[in-house]
Design an enzyme around this catalytic site. Sequence first.
Site, PDB file in Angstrom:
ATOM      1  N   HIS A  31       0.819  -1.212   0.000  1.00 48.99           N
ATOM      2  CA  HIS A  31       0.000   0.000   0.000  1.00 48.99           C
ATOM      3  C   HIS A  31       0.851   1.260   0.000  1.00 48.99           C
ATOM      4  CE1 HIS A  31       0.386   1.885   4.045  1.00 48.99           C
ATOM      5  NE2 HIS A  31       0.744   0.672   4.438  1.00 48.99           N
ATOM      6  N   CYS A  32       0.253   2.323  -0.531  1.00 50.29           N
ATOM      7  CA  CYS A  32       0.787   3.677  -0.389  1.00 50.29           C
ATOM      8  C   CYS A  32      -0.383   4.526   0.106  1.00 50.29           C
ATOM      9  CB  CYS A  32       1.395   4.177  -1.700  1.00 50.29           C
ATOM     10  SG  CYS A  32       0.319   4.036  -3.152  1.00 50.29           S
ATOM     11  N   SER A  33      -0.433   5.786  -0.226  1.00 49.58           N
ATOM     12  CA  SER A  33      -1.527   6.614   0.291  1.00 49.58           C
ATOM     13  C   SER A  33      -2.866   6.246  -0.334  1.00 49.58           C
ATOM     14  CB  SER A  33      -1.231   8.094   0.052  1.00 49.58           C
ATOM     15  OG  SER A  33      -0.125   8.514   0.818  1.00 49.58           O
TER      16      SER A  33
END
Length: 388
Positions: A320-322
């Site tokens: 995941h990222c933002s």
Amino acid sequence: MKAWCGRLMHLPNDLKEMGVILSRVNKSCRTSSREHVNTTHTVSSISDREINSTTDSDHSSILPVLNKILYEPEELLVPALPEKAQVERGYITPQQVYNLLNAEEAHPALYDPYYILILDCRCADRYKENHVVTARAAVTIIHPELGCLISCIELQKYTIILLYAEEGCSPVGSVKAKADSPDLQRCFFQLSDLGMDPVILLGGFSAFSSMYPFLCTPRMVLLEPERHSLTIYPSEILEGALYQGSVSQASDYCIIKNLHITHVVNATANSPDAFPNTVSYLRLRLSDDAQQDLVEALPLASRFIKAALKAEPAGRVLVHCSMGRSRSSALTLAFLMEHRCWSLLHALRWLKERRACSAPNLNFLSQLLTYEEQLFGTRLTSLDDIRR
């Protein structure tokens, strides 16, 4: 050509052939996190020995050169093509339905009441007991004898029309299919005669509920406010193994628990690891911008994911990222290239079929092209191929 076929959306190839729209997405809605922060990586809840654990067939190495980390595989990879499941025409798999239900762009597609019409073609008692989230009892839409109970114009507003029985995988219209699920077959052909393009859930409710029980409910969820209360899950990239999503999803313990996530790659610049006492983390501090260097992050994330999936028992990984679009996509693509031996083009097509909103920035795409050349010894993909 139906008016609703002109909407902006990404389509898996097999769904295109059936005239099914994957999701209403507007490319102009894409946003990216642009914060500038320290780009070094840290690792939580897992040792360097665990990260770098490999099988005898893994010949990769990470070598420090001039204060950077340069990836130099000892043996070049041989390109391979993704193997796609053979699915009878007119059907889609439980995994495809999972990703349809959790598709998102500027906002989750499921929040739109006209995104997907799911018709439960089982008996009323089975429907009341449990059904796929947002499903309606088919009898309320298509009456076995009287035909369509809502206007064809109303039906045309739906992007996708999905049908399911208790079980079923026989060819649409076959003698066995008619015998196993007569109500579903009747509904399928009634909709087809009205100009719709319905699809059928492969294996029926039985198969879907065994894989994704958390996306089944006895409640009727139809209205938009009710839809906004639904949990939207990360996209499933490799079935029961690799997922990609946002920081909010990675911070939801219900999601982590229901998907049985054991390892997380956190590619955000500032967001902390949510569950360090129960989940193993690879912490990469990355920015989604034109200056971010991925030369260290790509092989490190790839090794971490491989070690998790090869563990005994096998783990499940969430990257995941933002927003789950750019940084996480770059890391997922690097893993698919290195450990599935797919070119960047094939890896990107695979990813977009499962997470339509994935969109690595141009800087990341350029670095992935370099990574592809390092892995295979030659450039297999052109920038023009992946920018279309």
